[in-house]
Design a protein around this motif. Structure first.
Motif, PDB file in Angstrom:
ATOM      1  N   ALA A  34       0.792  -0.955  -0.263  1.00 54.35           N
ATOM      2  CA  ALA A  34      -0.125   0.061  -0.097  1.00 54.35           C
ATOM      3  C   ALA A  34       0.966   1.436   0.137  1.00 54.35           C
ATOM      4  O   ALA A  34       1.405   1.447   0.586  1.00 54.35           O
ATOM      5  CB  ALA A  34      -0.568  -0.135   1.402  1.00 54.35           C
ATOM      6  N   PHE A  35       0.192   2.094  -0.605  1.00 55.01           N
ATOM      7  CA  PHE A  35       1.025   3.668  -0.961  1.00 55.01           C
ATOM      8  C   PHE A  35       0.386   4.710  -1.471  1.00 55.01           C
ATOM      9  O   PHE A  35      -1.112   4.763  -1.553  1.00 55.01           O
ATOM     10  CB  PHE A  35       1.814   3.022  -1.631  1.00 55.01           C
ATOM     11  CG  PHE A  35       1.462   3.198  -2.707  1.00 55.01           C
ATOM     12  CD1 PHE A  35       1.362   4.038  -4.255  1.00 55.01           C
ATOM     13  CD2 PHE A  35       1.574   2.027  -3.425  1.00 55.01           C
ATOM     14  CE1 PHE A  35       1.125   3.946  -5.288  1.00 55.01           C
ATOM     15  CE2 PHE A  35       0.885   1.185  -4.591  1.00 55.01           C
ATOM     16  CZ  PHE A  35       1.143   2.748  -5.532  1.00 55.01           C
ATOM     17  N   PHE A  36       0.744   5.914  -0.916  1.00 51.07           N
ATOM     18  CA  PHE A  36       0.052   7.174  -0.986  1.00 51.07           C
ATOM     19  C   PHE A  36       0.130   7.966  -1.833  1.00 51.07           C
ATOM     20  O   PHE A  36       1.258   7.819  -2.282  1.00 51.07           O
ATOM     21  CB  PHE A  36      -0.063   8.107   0.703  1.00 51.07           C
ATOM     22  CG  PHE A  36      -0.437   7.977   1.676  1.00 51.07           C
ATOM     23  CD1 PHE A  36      -1.593   7.700   1.744  1.00 51.07           C
ATOM     24  CD2 PHE A  36       0.303   6.834   2.750  1.00 51.07           C
ATOM     25  CE1 PHE A  36      -2.597   7.280   3.368  1.00 51.07           C
ATOM     26  CE2 PHE A  36      -0.808   6.380   3.825  1.00 51.07           C
ATOM     27  CZ  PHE A  36      -1.777   6.765   4.279  1.00 51.07           C
ATOM     28  N   ARG A  37      -0.726   8.042  -2.689  1.00 47.48           N
ATOM     29  CA  ARG A  37      -0.180   8.969  -3.732  1.00 47.48           C
ATOM     30  C   ARG A  37      -1.561  10.602  -3.744  1.00 47.48           C
ATOM     31  O   ARG A  37      -2.401  10.270  -3.480  1.00 47.48           O
ATOM     32  CB  ARG A  37      -0.273   8.349  -4.938  1.00 47.48           C
ATOM     33  CG  ARG A  37      -1.452   7.320  -5.861  1.00 47.48           C
ATOM     34  CD  ARG A  37      -1.323   6.678  -7.002  1.00 47.48           C
ATOM     35  NE  ARG A  37      -2.275   6.297  -7.592  1.00 47.48           N
ATOM     36  CZ  ARG A  37      -2.148   5.539  -8.738  1.00 47.48           C
ATOM     37  NH1 ARG A  37      -0.698   4.869  -8.830  1.00 47.48           N
ATOM     38  NH2 ARG A  37      -3.373   4.847  -8.558  1.00 47.48           N
ATOM     39  N   LYS A  38      -1.043  11.433  -4.606  1.00 45.11           N
ATOM     40  CA  LYS A  38      -1.872  12.028  -5.344  1.00 45.11           C
ATOM     41  C   LYS A  38      -2.610  11.850  -6.841  1.00 45.11           C
ATOM     42  O   LYS A  38      -1.655  10.929  -7.297  1.00 45.11           O
ATOM     43  CB  LYS A  38      -0.778  13.832  -5.946  1.00 45.11           C
ATOM     44  CG  LYS A  38      -2.344  14.475  -6.210  1.00 45.11           C
ATOM     45  CD  LYS A  38      -1.055  16.392  -6.057  1.00 45.11           C
ATOM     46  CE  LYS A  38      -1.972  17.003  -6.549  1.00 45.11           C
ATOM     47  NZ  LYS A  38      -1.750  18.315  -6.947  1.00 45.11           N
ATOM     48  N   ALA A  39      -3.468  12.068  -6.686  1.00 48.05           N
ATOM     49  CA  ALA A  39      -4.291  11.133  -7.953  1.00 48.05           C
ATOM     50  C   ALA A  39      -4.299  11.926  -8.740  1.00 48.05           C
ATOM     51  O   ALA A  39      -3.561  13.203  -9.628  1.00 48.05           O
ATOM     52  CB  ALA A  39      -6.387  11.994  -7.809  1.00 48.05           C
ATOM     53  N   GLY A  40      -3.900  10.578  -9.811  1.00 50.17           N
ATOM     54  CA  GLY A  40      -3.631  11.125 -11.207  1.00 50.17           C
ATOM     55  C   GLY A  40      -1.708  10.960 -11.306  1.00 50.17           C
ATOM     56  O   GLY A  40      -1.071  10.745 -12.658  1.00 50.17           O
ATOM     57  N   ARG A  41      -0.997  10.664 -10.117  1.00 42.50           N
ATOM     58  CA  ARG A  41       0.434   9.822  -9.903  1.00 42.50           C
ATOM     59  C   ARG A  41       0.934   9.021  -9.117  1.00 42.50           C
ATOM     60  O   ARG A  41      -0.151   8.556  -8.439  1.00 42.50           O
ATOM     61  CB  ARG A  41       0.789  11.227  -8.877  1.00 42.50           C
ATOM     62  CG  ARG A  41       0.631  12.700  -9.221  1.00 42.50           C
ATOM     63  CD  ARG A  41       1.097  13.554 -10.432  1.00 42.50           C
ATOM     64  NE  ARG A  41       0.988  14.982 -10.855  1.00 42.50           N
ATOM     65  CZ  ARG A  41       1.435  16.294  -9.832  1.00 42.50           C
ATOM     66  NH1 ARG A  41       2.570  16.135  -8.956  1.00 42.50           N
ATOM     67  NH2 ARG A  41       0.880  17.596 -10.152  1.00 42.50           N
ATOM     68  N   PRO A  42       1.657   8.647  -9.907  1.00 41.43           N
ATOM     69  CA  PRO A  42       3.010   7.725  -9.903  1.00 41.43           C
ATOM     70  C   PRO A  42       2.699   7.663  -8.305  1.00 41.43           C
ATOM     71  O   PRO A  42       2.541   5.794  -7.777  1.00 41.43           O
ATOM     72  CB  PRO A  42       3.888   7.576 -10.390  1.00 41.43           C
ATOM     73  CG  PRO A  42       4.579   8.771 -10.391  1.00 41.43           C
ATOM     74  CD  PRO A  42       3.040   9.250 -10.692  1.00 41.43           C
ATOM     75  N   GLY A  43       2.457   8.098  -7.557  1.00 36.30           N
ATOM     76  CA  GLY A  43       3.272   8.119  -6.027  1.00 36.30           C
ATOM     77  C   GLY A  43       4.564   8.177  -6.037  1.00 36.30           C
ATOM     78  O   GLY A  43       5.047   7.210  -6.350  1.00 36.30           O
ATOM     79  N   GLN A  44       5.476   8.943  -5.388  1.00 36.80           N
ATOM     80  CA  GLN A  44       7.028   8.713  -4.543  1.00 36.80           C
ATOM     81  C   GLN A  44       7.525   7.757  -3.914  1.00 36.80           C
ATOM     82  O   GLN A  44       8.515   7.195  -4.299  1.00 36.80           O
ATOM     83  CB  GLN A  44       7.282  10.590  -4.021  1.00 36.80           C
ATOM     84  CG  GLN A  44       8.448  10.775  -3.445  1.00 36.80           C
ATOM     85  CD  GLN A  44       9.512  10.941  -4.936  1.00 36.80           C
ATOM     86  OE1 GLN A  44       8.757  11.256  -5.821  1.00 36.80           O
ATOM     87  NE2 GLN A  44      10.370  10.431  -5.122  1.00 36.80           N
ATOM     88  N   ALA A  45       6.109   7.203  -3.004  1.00 35.21           N
ATOM     89  CA  ALA A  45       7.273   6.457  -2.281  1.00 35.21           C
ATOM     90  C   ALA A  45       7.175   4.644  -3.105  1.00 35.21           C
ATOM     91  O   ALA A  45       7.512   4.317  -3.116  1.00 35.21           O
ATOM     92  CB  ALA A  45       6.157   5.532  -1.014  1.00 35.21           C
ATOM     93  N   ARG A  46       6.127   5.112  -4.094  1.00 33.58           N
ATOM     94  CA  ARG A  46       6.044   3.407  -4.830  1.00 33.58           C
ATOM     95  C   ARG A  46       7.043   3.901  -5.776  1.00 33.58           C
ATOM     96  O   ARG A  46       7.662   2.928  -6.660  1.00 33.58           O
ATOM     97  CB  ARG A  46       4.516   4.384  -5.747  1.00 33.58           C
ATOM     98  CG  ARG A  46       4.625   2.667  -6.312  1.00 33.58           C
ATOM     99  CD  ARG A  46       4.638   1.334  -5.995  1.00 33.58           C
ATOM    100  NE  ARG A  46       4.670   0.452  -7.453  1.00 33.58           N
ATOM    101  CZ  ARG A  46       5.666  -0.394  -8.157  1.00 33.58           C
ATOM    102  NH1 ARG A  46       6.445   0.449  -7.575  1.00 33.58           N
ATOM    103  NH2 ARG A  46       5.235  -1.001  -8.900  1.00 33.58           N
TER     104      ARG A  46
END
Length: 242
Positions: A34-46
């Motif tokens: 699981a990881f957080f991200r802004k909608a439409g973005r890949p997510g920095q943690a990912r």
């Protein structure tokens, strides 16, 4: 059935080589990520763990319903985010109830201004939640400047750029060494506060610390550009030394 475990895994400032051995092992063997991200973005943690996750892993992107669209002072902001974290928690809990372990990817350290804390407070106490600490983003930032952040008895203050200008300026003035996070759209306010505190000329701007696109420059040389969210300002302490 034995309940699963939730692992809040700190990934460090961005370079895979700076991850802990335990974090590396958990990420590479995870069945649920699981990881957080802004909608439409890949997510920095990912993005930090690209190439590390098993092809068979099931990913659960947790997309923020709001970021800067609503002011922090608006009661709706907390209401919307609270429901968001509750929904994320419910999904993760359903996996652990089924006996599955879940690895939650966390930029920097999970217990340092990270979104994982909002999951932790909702999950800990009735399921097993383990936190894997990591190098913080600010540590990567001040190391990138090539100078120690504190000397002797220096007092280090860590401030969020989202604070009001007066609070920023007064705390900056009282600090020997300084870290300002969450710059982004707050850059002009932070600049003014640094000038009021008499620390503007000594400030460094570090963008994407330890990542391939890292930049380090004096804030006075940065011009009027809008900095990305993943940027940190540091002012080095000049305290006692032998």
């Amino acid at each position: 059935m034995t309940s699963g475990t939730v692992y809040g895994v700190g990934l460090g400032p961005g370079d895979q080589d700076l991850m802990s051995v335990r974090a590396d092992r958990l990420v590479r063997t995870a069945r649920h990520v699981a990881f957080f991200r802004k909608a439409g973005r890949p997510g920095q943690a990912r993005q930090i763990v690209n190439g590390m996750i098993m092809d068979t892993a099931i990913e659960f992107p947790m997309e923020y319903p709001v970021t800067t669209e609503i002011p922090l002072s608006d009661p709706r902001y907390n209401e919307i985010l609270s429901q968001f974290y509750t929904n994320c928690t419910a999904h993760i809990r359903s996996l652990t109830d089924a006996g599955e372990d879940v690895v939650v990817l966390c930029e920097g350290d999970p217990f340092f201004y990270g979104s994982f804390m909002h999951l932790y407070t909702r999950l800990s106490g009735d399921i097993d939640v383990q936190v894997v600490p990591a190098i913080t983003g600010m540590s990567g930032a001040w190391t990138a400047t090539g100078a120690p952040i504190t000397w002797g008895d220096d007092i280090l203050s860590v401030l969020m750029g989202t604070l009001d200008e007066g609070t920023l300026a007064s705390n900056m003035a009282n600090a020997d060494a300084l870290v300002v996070m969450k710059i982004g759209r707050n850059i002009n306010k932070v600049r003014r506060a640094l000038k009021t505190a008499g620390k503007y000329d000594a400030a460094y701007l570090i963008e994407y610390a330890t990542m391939p696109n890292q930049t380090v420059q004096k804030l006075t040389d940065a011009g009027a550009k809008v900095t990305p969210y993943f940027s940190i300002i540091v002012v080095h302490g000049q305290g006692r030394r032998p």
